[in-house]
Design an enzyme around this catalytic site. Structure first.
Site, PDB file in Angstrom:
ATOM      1  N   ARG A  74       0.849  -1.189   0.000  1.00  0.00           N
ATOM      2  CA  ARG A  74       0.000   0.000   0.000  1.00  0.00           C
ATOM      3  C   ARG A  74       0.884   1.238   0.000  1.00  0.00           C
ATOM      4  O   ARG A  74       1.956   1.234   0.577  1.00  0.00           O
ATOM      5  CB  ARG A  74      -0.869   0.051   1.277  1.00  0.00           C
ATOM      6  N   TYR A 214      -0.830  -3.633  -7.133  1.00  0.00           N
ATOM      7  CA  TYR A 214      -0.596  -4.456  -5.949  1.00  0.00           C
ATOM      8  C   TYR A 214      -1.691  -4.325  -4.897  1.00  0.00           C
ATOM      9  O   TYR A 214      -2.077  -3.226  -4.524  1.00  0.00           O
ATOM     10  CB  TYR A 214       0.738  -4.073  -5.305  1.00  0.00           C
ATOM     11  N   LYS A 223      -9.527  -2.333   1.068  1.00  0.00           N
ATOM     12  CA  LYS A 223      -9.522  -1.181   1.975  1.00  0.00           C
ATOM     13  C   LYS A 223     -10.255   0.026   1.371  1.00  0.00           C
ATOM     14  O   LYS A 223     -10.898   0.788   2.082  1.00  0.00           O
ATOM     15  CB  LYS A 223      -8.092  -0.783   2.326  1.00  0.00           C
ATOM     16  N   HIS A 243     -12.381  -1.962  10.798  1.00  0.00           N
ATOM     17  CA  HIS A 243     -11.208  -2.790  10.516  1.00  0.00           C
ATOM     18  C   HIS A 243     -11.096  -3.836  11.640  1.00  0.00           C
ATOM     19  O   HIS A 243     -10.245  -3.748  12.512  1.00  0.00           O
ATOM     20  CB  HIS A 243      -9.980  -1.875  10.465  1.00  0.00           C
ATOM     21  N   SER A 265      -1.589  -3.367  12.838  1.00  0.00           N
ATOM     22  CA  SER A 265      -0.799  -4.438  12.227  1.00  0.00           C
ATOM     23  C   SER A 265       0.241  -4.949  13.225  1.00  0.00           C
ATOM     24  O   SER A 265       0.673  -4.219  14.116  1.00  0.00           O
ATOM     25  CB  SER A 265      -0.110  -3.924  10.963  1.00  0.00           C
ATOM     26  N   CYS A 267      -0.150  -7.171  15.528  1.00  0.00           N
ATOM     27  CA  CYS A 267      -0.672  -7.411  16.873  1.00  0.00           C
ATOM     28  C   CYS A 267      -1.497  -8.694  16.963  1.00  0.00           C
ATOM     29  O   CYS A 267      -2.249  -8.891  17.917  1.00  0.00           O
ATOM     30  CB  CYS A 267      -1.501  -6.215  17.345  1.00  0.00           C
ATOM     31  N   ASP A 290     -10.544  -9.604   8.939  1.00  0.00           N
ATOM     32  CA  ASP A 290     -10.021  -8.262   8.646  1.00  0.00           C
ATOM     33  C   ASP A 290     -11.041  -7.131   8.748  1.00  0.00           C
ATOM     34  O   ASP A 290     -10.725  -6.057   9.232  1.00  0.00           O
ATOM     35  CB  ASP A 290      -9.396  -8.254   7.242  1.00  0.00           C
ATOM     36  N   ARG A 382       2.400 -11.801   0.128  1.00  0.00           N
ATOM     37  CA  ARG A 382       1.001 -12.115   0.449  1.00  0.00           C
ATOM     38  C   ARG A 382       0.551 -13.465  -0.086  1.00  0.00           C
ATOM     39  O   ARG A 382       1.081 -13.968  -1.069  1.00  0.00           O
ATOM     40  CB  ARG A 382       0.097 -11.033  -0.172  1.00  0.00           C
TER      41      ARG A 382
END
Length: 601
Positions: A74, A214, A223, A243, A265, A267, A290, A382
């Protein structure tokens, strides 16, 4: 136009024509969502050099793709919220005037699909026809996007059937920004590294993305739609786009509860969503890993759907210890991007199970050996896998009616200060906890070890409007839902002792905290008041089988008033960024926290 007979939606057909005139593709194809279509996209990528088949005995019907090194993640600095007033985008977003942005974009989009096929992807975010779902249509010139959207959303004719002749949809336009001259061959990973724009127009519900192929830059349902545009729709229409993972927890007695959780992120969000609990008789099943969309139903409660149909997960660090169910989910029918290739045709990344191979092809397509000093997989490599392949996917994960949310968890990565678990005293206090959510930076991050990075509700990069107005929306939702709102909790798996040792074992043991959470929802577990919220007693937390000394428990749950006053000062500084848009009720919550801490010193 190929497949034009799939729809009689006049507005949609006119829009397709409009984009065709602008981008001048060689061909147009409307996605029907069939399995054959998905296979065709994979074949197309393999033939064009974008993808390679993995060994059928290792990862059946799966491909590996290496992106251009200039297009790997991103791009938050190239992501814009384009609305009339800058204050409506807020201090945490990149703002651009809509007309100014269109003046930049239109010359870039002019002729941008020359030499390529323009794919039209009707997609549903959420089960097709669900009262909580919404429809988008993405136009793209990337077969990679078509294939990934097949896995990540519901695509094709069923969506067009629900859309009918005049249904509402969110228009999403994407291009890799690499037109082809007559006879020119496409790059294996086409992109326009110098001109990336991921732009959102919340007032007209439009998304325009240029230059990147990407992930979330190109899969515009993820997102861009599911959070940035959906959050603005949710504020207007009185629902929530968050989120958050969604998990289903079933007790030994068969009592089912649903928990949503928002973590920044790194966590452990995906790990929690697919956890194997360690407490006998308890079961965790995944509804989503997510994103959660939540709407009120007739009974006054919030019901949530996972608007996605697949997992777009970070590969490095995923293994059978950290997340066995993710590993099982990607054993077939998956797309891998920027991981390494083994000599026997399988995938590899850092921290995957087993020995490090003596030789690999790294994500740049080069020979790799362990002594070369470079990572074989990109840190943001990914996997895209169908959610239905997850061994612990909840049987009702795609129920169009959604699931009733009993509890919401917030959490960050804190080595000190923040206890293992606490419960908010009410929804307003819970909103304050979410607004003040922060994680410590790692040693490698700018600013150094221990510095707090605020990431309210884990929405910092994903909110489509002013964060302060978003907090106001949370408070309004609480006013509307009253006693029916989910209970709010804050968790921290990452506290350490003076020697730097983890105080809590994490992973499957986190089910012990979930058990306390749902027992609190039913009024069955004890808690004690503290200046920051209600804390579990040692007796209330099921620690059977854990080697947890009283000293470690006390360290894990310690609330140091002086440390917390320091945190309160940082929260005050952060809130000041939002000026007079900050809801007065959050200021009041902060002042009350400081008063309780002063009294406890």
């Amino acid at each position: 136009m190929t497949n034009a007979t799939l729809t009689n939606h006049k507005k949609l057909l006119a829009w397709i024509d409009e984009i065709k005139e602008l981008t001048t593709p060689d061909d147009i194809y409307i996605a029907d969502g069939s399995k054959e279509e998905y296979q065709n996209m994979l074949n197309l990528m393999v033939e064009g050099g974008t993808a390679q088949w993995l060994a059928e005995d290792k990862k059946p019907n799966s491909v590996l793709i290496f992106s251009d090194p200039a297009d790997v993640a991103r791009v938050e600095d190239r992501t814009f919220i384009c609305c009339e007033k800058e204050e409506n985008a807020g201090p945490t977003n990149n703002w651009k005037d809509p007309k100014e942005m269109k003046d930049i974009l239109m010359p870039l989009f002019k002729g941008c699909m020359k030499g390529r096929t323009m794919y039209v992807i009707p997609f549903s975010m959420g089960p097709v026809g669900s009262p909580i779902a919404h429809i988008g249509v993405e136009i793209t010139d990337s077969p990679y996007v078509v294939a990934n959207m097949h896995l990540m959303t519901r695509v094709g004719k069923p969506v067009l059937d629900v859309l009918g002749e005049d249904g509402e949809y969110v228009p999403c336009v994407h291009t890799v920004g690499a037109p082809l001259a007559e006879g020119e061959k496409s790059a294996a990973w086409p992109c326009n590294a110098e001109n990336k724009y991921i732009t959102h127009f919340p007032e007209t519900n439009e998304i325009w993305s240029f230059g990147s192929g990407y992930g979330g830059n190109a899969l515009l349902g993820k997102k861009c739609f599911a959070l940035r545009i959906a959050s603005t729709m949710a504020k207007r229409e009185g629902w929530m786009a968050e989120h958050m993972l969604i998990l289903k927890l079933t007790s030994p007695e068969g009592v089912e509860k649903y928990v949503a959780a928002a973590f920044p992120s790194a966590c452990g969000k995906t790990n929690l969503a697919m956890m194997n609990p360690t407490i006998p008789g308890w079961k965790v099943e995944c509804v989503g890993d997510d994103i959660a969309w939540m709407k009120f139903k007739e009974d006054g409660r919030l019901y949530a759907i996972n608007p996605e149909a697949g997992f777009f997960g970070v590969a490095p660090g995923t293994n059978y210890h950290s997340n066995p169910n993710a590993m099982e989910s990607l054993k077939a029918n998956s797309i891998f991007t920027n991981v390494a290739l083994t000599d026997d045709g399988d995938v590899w990344w850092e921290d995957i199970d087993g020995d490090v191979p003596a030789h690999l092809i790294d994500w740049n397509g080069n020979d790799w050996t362990p002594d070369g000093g470079k990572k074989a997989a990109h840190p943001n490599a990914r996997f895209t896998a169908p959610a239905a392949q997850c061994p612990v996917i909840a049987p009702n994960w795609a129920d169009p009616e959604g699931v009733p949310i009993d509890a919401i968890l917030f959490g960050g990565r804190r080595a000190t200060t923040q206890p293992l678990a606490l419960e908010a005293s009410n929804w307003e206090h819970g909103t304050f906890l979410g607004a003040a959510m922060a994680s410590e930076k790692t040693a490698a991050a700018a600013g150094g070890l221990g510095e707090l990075r605020f990431d309210p509700m884990a929405m910092l990069p994903f909110i489509g409007y002013n964060m302060a107005d978003y907090w106001g929306h949370w408070l309004e939702m609480g006013d509307k839902g009253g006693d029916n709102m989910p209970k709010v909790f804050y968790v921290n798996w990452f506290r350490k002792d003076e020697e730097g040792k983890w105080l809590w074992p994490g992973f499957g043991e986190n089910s012990r905290v979930l058990k306390w959470v749902v027992e609190r929802c039913d009024g069955k577990a004890d808690a004690v008041d503290s200046p920051i919220g209600k804390l579990p007693t040692k007796e209330a937390m099921d620690l059977a089988g854990l080697d947890m000394s009283d000293k470690d428990w006390d360290s894990l749950m310690k609330v140091d008033a002086s440390e917390w006053l320091d945190v309160a000062g940082k929260i005050e500084e952060y809130f000041a960024k939002f000026g007079d848009k900050l809801p007065a009720r959050l200021t009041k919550q902060l002042e009350a926290l400081k008063a309780r801490l002063e009294a406890a010193k």
